[in-house]
Structures are given as C-alpha cells and as structure tokens.
Design a protein around this motif. Structure first.
Motif, PDB file in Angstrom:
ATOM      1  N   ILE A 270      84.611  68.249 -61.123  1.00  0.00           N
ATOM      2  CA  ILE A 270      84.751  69.452 -60.319  1.00  0.00           C
ATOM      3  C   ILE A 270      84.070  69.225 -58.973  1.00  0.00           C
ATOM      4  O   ILE A 270      82.906  68.829 -58.914  1.00  0.00           O
ATOM      5  N   LEU A 271      84.800  69.495 -57.902  1.00  0.00           N
ATOM      6  CA  LEU A 271      84.318  69.268 -56.543  1.00  0.00           C
ATOM      7  C   LEU A 271      82.992  69.970 -56.276  1.00  0.00           C
ATOM      8  O   LEU A 271      82.117  69.418 -55.607  1.00  0.00           O
ATOM      9  N   SER A 272      82.822  71.159 -56.812  1.00  0.00           N
ATOM     10  CA  SER A 272      81.609  71.937 -56.540  1.00  0.00           C
ATOM     11  C   SER A 272      80.345  71.301 -57.117  1.00  0.00           C
ATOM     12  O   SER A 272      79.230  71.663 -56.730  1.00  0.00           O
TER      13      SER A 272
ATOM     14  N   THR B 189      75.367  68.690 -55.840  1.00  0.00           N
ATOM     15  CA  THR B 189      74.229  68.506 -56.750  1.00  0.00           C
ATOM     16  C   THR B 189      74.105  67.038 -57.139  1.00  0.00           C
ATOM     17  O   THR B 189      72.989  66.485 -57.157  1.00  0.00           O
TER      18      THR B 189
ATOM     19  N   TYR C  62      83.494  64.331 -51.355  1.00  0.00           N
ATOM     20  CA  TYR C  62      83.243  65.774 -51.257  1.00  0.00           C
ATOM     21  C   TYR C  62      83.654  66.310 -49.888  1.00  0.00           C
ATOM     22  O   TYR C  62      84.400  67.282 -49.792  1.00  0.00           O
TER      23      TYR C  62
ATOM     24  N   HIS D  88      86.284  69.129 -49.101  1.00  0.00           N
ATOM     25  CA  HIS D  88      85.674  70.438 -48.874  1.00  0.00           C
ATOM     26  C   HIS D  88      85.493  70.769 -47.399  1.00  0.00           C
ATOM     27  O   HIS D  88      85.551  71.926 -47.011  1.00  0.00           O
TER      28      HIS D  88
ATOM     29  N   SER E  80      79.952  72.518 -44.622  1.00  0.00           N
ATOM     30  CA  SER E  80      79.302  73.707 -45.181  1.00  0.00           C
ATOM     31  C   SER E  80      78.437  74.302 -44.081  1.00  0.00           C
ATOM     32  O   SER E  80      77.668  73.595 -43.442  1.00  0.00           O
TER      33      SER E  80
ATOM     34  N   TYR F  13      70.067  69.774 -49.025  1.00  0.00           N
ATOM     35  CA  TYR F  13      70.794  70.334 -50.168  1.00  0.00           C
ATOM     36  C   TYR F  13      70.135  71.636 -50.632  1.00  0.00           C
ATOM     37  O   TYR F  13      70.829  72.645 -50.840  1.00  0.00           O
TER      38      TYR F  13
ATOM     39  N   TYR G 223      72.326  74.996 -50.245  1.00  0.00           N
ATOM     40  CA  TYR G 223      72.994  75.493 -51.455  1.00  0.00           C
ATOM     41  C   TYR G 223      72.133  76.410 -52.325  1.00  0.00           C
ATOM     42  O   TYR G 223      72.672  77.077 -53.202  1.00  0.00           O
TER      43      TYR G 223
ATOM     44  N   PRO H 258      79.703  83.945 -52.036  1.00  0.00           N
ATOM     45  CA  PRO H 258      80.947  83.573 -52.721  1.00  0.00           C
ATOM     46  C   PRO H 258      82.137  84.296 -52.105  1.00  0.00           C
ATOM     47  O   PRO H 258      82.028  85.430 -51.652  1.00  0.00           O
TER      48      PRO H 258
END
Length: 146
Positions: free
Chosen positions: A2-4, A8, A57, A61, A64, A131, A135, A142
């Motif tokens: 999963i990209l999300s 992490t 990523y 994506h 960010s 990070y 995040y 969201p």
C-alpha cells in the motif's frame, strides 16, 4: 504494498541507516575492521532500499504539503532544505568512500569518510524528523469521501 505505508517504511529505513552508521563508527574506532565493513555494506544497502522506496512513493503520490503554521514553518523548511541539499551531496560522497574502501585505499577512504559520515548521519536523522513533522505532528487533513 500500500502506497500510504511507504513514508513510514522510508522513515524506518532512515532510522536504520543512522543506527548502522553509528554502529559502523563504533566498530572502526574499536579496530573491528571486518565488523565495520559488514555494517557499512548494510548501511549502503539500507540507503539504496530507502532511495528506491522514496522514488516509488513520490513518483506515485507527488509532493506532500507541510501543514504546520507559525514559528514551526521556517524551522521545518530549514530542516527540509538542508536535508534535501545534503541528500544530493551525499550520494557521490558515499559511492566514493565505499569504492575507496573496496579498492583498499584506506587512508583516502578515511579522509573521505570524515566528511561523508556526518553528512550521511545528518541526512538520515533529519529524514526521520521530517517524516514525524509531516505525517504525525502536522499531518494533512484526510480527504472527505464524496
């Protein structure tokens, strides 16, 4: 995958690289050359895994955006700017330092490592800080479901 989860994973890889760098430094200072060699190879592989994951990523994506406001904003961007600049600089430094070691040019390797080590450690540690700020401390809201 999963990209999300990749941010992490990237932070964990940065943290692992920092730990490996410190362990490698400790090993060489104690005269444990073979242990130092193995640890530094592991650090290089960890950095390569990070770079691969990071590119995957961000190619999927995009950027960010930092959501922090007030005095934390210039702090974040100062860390980000120095991190990004030194991350670009560190790649040829790491490669050169590694190649010198592998060719047995230990005195030149040692001189290069004195520059490479603190830059690589700084980039690894600030990667984790970025990070956490991006995040966890100041996450993006969201997107509402339609």
């Amino acid at each position: 995958m999963i990209l999300s989860l990749l941010p992490t994973l990237n932070a964990c890889l940065n943290a692992a690289a920092a730990v490996l760098l410190l362990l490698g430094y400790r090993a060489i200072k104690a005269g444990r050359t073979q242990q130092h060699h193995k640890i530094m190879i592991a650090a290089c592989l960890t950095a390569a895994a990070f770079l691969t994951s990071y590119v995957i990523y961000h190619s999927q994506h995009g950027l960010s955006r930092f959501q922090g406001r007030g005095p934390v904003r210039p702090i974040y961007f100062t860390i980000l700017t120095t991190h990004t600049t030194l991350a670009v600089v560190q790649v040829p430094l790491i490669i050169t330092t590694l190649v010198l070691a592998m060719r047995g040019r230990i005195e030149r390797h040692r001189r290069w490592a004195k520059v490479t080590f603190p830059i690589w450690l700084y980039v690894s540690v600030t990667g984790v800080i970025i990070y956490l700020m991006l995040y966890h401390l100041y996450p993006q809201a969201p997107v509402a479901a339609r």
